[in-house]
Design a protein around this motif. Structure first.
Motif, mmCIF file in Angstrom:
data_model
loop_
_atom_site.group_PDB
_atom_site.id
_atom_site.type_symbol
_atom_site.label_atom_id
_atom_site.label_comp_id
_atom_site.label_asym_id
_atom_site.label_seq_id
_atom_site.Cartn_x
_atom_site.Cartn_y
_atom_site.Cartn_z
ATOM 1 N N ALA A 1 35.951 42.752 51.588
ATOM 2 C CA ALA A 1 35.417 41.683 50.742
ATOM 3 C C ALA A 1 36.531 41.059 49.912
ATOM 4 O O ALA A 1 36.551 39.835 49.702
ATOM 5 C CB ALA A 1 34.311 42.232 49.844
ATOM 6 N N LEU A 2 37.487 41.861 49.465
ATOM 7 C CA LEU A 2 38.627 41.357 48.709
ATOM 8 C C LEU A 2 39.474 40.427 49.569
ATOM 9 O O LEU A 2 39.861 39.338 49.129
ATOM 10 C CB LEU A 2 39.472 42.523 48.178
ATOM 11 N N LEU A 3 39.741 40.825 50.793
ATOM 12 C CA LEU A 3 40.518 39.992 51.699
ATOM 13 C C LEU A 3 39.836 38.638 51.904
ATOM 14 O O LEU A 3 40.473 37.588 51.824
ATOM 15 C CB LEU A 3 40.681 40.698 53.046
ATOM 16 N N VAL A 4 38.532 38.643 52.129
ATOM 17 C CA VAL A 4 37.777 37.405 52.333
ATOM 18 C C VAL A 4 37.815 36.548 51.065
ATOM 19 O O VAL A 4 38.023 35.331 51.124
ATOM 20 C CB VAL A 4 36.325 37.722 52.749
ATOM 21 N N THR A 5 37.615 37.172 49.924
ATOM 22 C CA THR A 5 37.638 36.449 48.645
ATOM 23 C C THR A 5 38.974 35.767 48.430
ATOM 24 O O THR A 5 39.037 34.598 48.026
ATOM 25 C CB THR A 5 37.327 37.419 47.490
ATOM 26 N N GLU A 6 40.064 36.474 48.702
ATOM 27 C CA GLU A 6 41.388 35.890 48.515
ATOM 28 C C GLU A 6 41.632 34.741 49.491
ATOM 29 O O GLU A 6 42.250 33.729 49.129
ATOM 30 C CB GLU A 6 42.460 36.967 48.633
ATOM 31 N N GLN A 7 41.132 34.856 50.716
ATOM 32 C CA GLN A 7 41.290 33.767 51.680
ATOM 33 C C GLN A 7 40.487 32.534 51.270
ATOM 34 O O GLN A 7 40.939 31.403 51.441
ATOM 35 C CB GLN A 7 40.891 34.231 53.083
ATOM 36 N N LEU A 8 39.289 32.759 50.734
ATOM 37 C CA LEU A 8 38.492 31.630 50.251
ATOM 38 C C LEU A 8 39.170 30.938 49.075
ATOM 39 O O LEU A 8 39.196 29.703 48.996
ATOM 40 C CB LEU A 8 37.086 32.085 49.862
ATOM 41 N N LEU A 9 39.717 31.710 48.158
ATOM 42 C CA LEU A 9 40.459 31.117 47.035
ATOM 43 C C LEU A 9 41.634 30.279 47.543
ATOM 44 O O LEU A 9 41.880 29.178 47.049
ATOM 45 C CB LEU A 9 40.965 32.203 46.088
ATOM 46 N N ALA A 10 42.333 30.783 48.536
ATOM 47 C CA ALA A 10 43.482 30.053 49.085
ATOM 48 C C ALA A 10 43.038 28.783 49.806
ATOM 49 O O ALA A 10 43.777 27.799 49.843
ATOM 50 C CB ALA A 10 44.269 30.956 50.034
ATOM 51 N N ALA A 11 41.833 28.785 50.367
ATOM 52 C CA ALA A 11 41.339 27.634 51.130
ATOM 53 C C ALA A 11 40.759 26.528 50.251
ATOM 54 O O ALA A 11 40.625 25.392 50.701
ATOM 55 C CB ALA A 11 40.271 28.101 52.118
ATOM 56 N N LEU A 12 40.428 26.846 48.995
ATOM 57 C CA LEU A 12 39.862 25.829 48.108
ATOM 58 C C LEU A 12 40.881 24.734 47.842
ATOM 59 O O LEU A 12 42.081 24.996 47.814
ATOM 60 C CB LEU A 12 39.447 26.460 46.770
ATOM 61 N N PRO A 13 40.388 23.519 47.619
ATOM 62 C CA PRO A 13 41.330 22.463 47.234
ATOM 63 C C PRO A 13 41.998 22.826 45.912
ATOM 64 O O PRO A 13 41.415 23.544 45.099
ATOM 65 C CB PRO A 13 40.443 21.223 47.085
ATOM 66 N N PRO A 14 43.218 22.354 45.700
ATOM 67 C CA PRO A 14 43.913 22.706 44.453
ATOM 68 C C PRO A 14 43.171 22.167 43.236
ATOM 69 O O PRO A 14 42.492 21.144 43.326
ATOM 70 C CB PRO A 14 45.281 22.047 44.596
#
Length: 104
Positions: free
Chosen positions: A79-92
């Motif tokens: 879940a942490l890995l997915v959360t970090e990937q979603l944060l990285a994918a969000l627009p700045p």
């Protein structure tokens, strides 16, 4: 009402911190109970912002209330890995504009 990207970013950052704390104590800890519904809700909201991102495609099939009921439990580290990937994918985030002080 549209999706509030900054609210989602804030929720993902809080989720990331919680998951980091859990993983630091036990890297094999599973996300269970009401936490699955909370995790699913936050991740679902984030998926609305970046639905075409390869990192989030098919995510609902793996991490959701329905998937947790039918499959293996979700580990906090996953879940942490997915959360970090979603944060990285969000627009700045929007830039912070600072105005100069008024001089009389």
């Amino acid at each position: 009402m549209g999706v509030d990207v900054e609210q989602i970013r804030s929720q993902l950052e809080a989720l990331r911190q919680t998951l980091r704390n859990v993983v630091a104590l036990d890297s094999e800890q599973e996300v269970q109970g009401i936490a699955i519904a909370v995790l699913d809700g936050v991740l679902s909201a984030a998926r609305q912002v970046v639905p075409d991102n390869p990192a989030v495609q098919g995510l609902h099939d793996v991490i959701s209330v329905e998937a947790a009921a039918e499959a293996e439990p979700v580990r906090a580290v996953d879940a942490l890995l997915v959360t970090e990937q979603l944060l990285a994918a969000l627009p700045p985030p929007p830039p912070i504009v600072r105005s100069a002080p008024l001089i009389a």
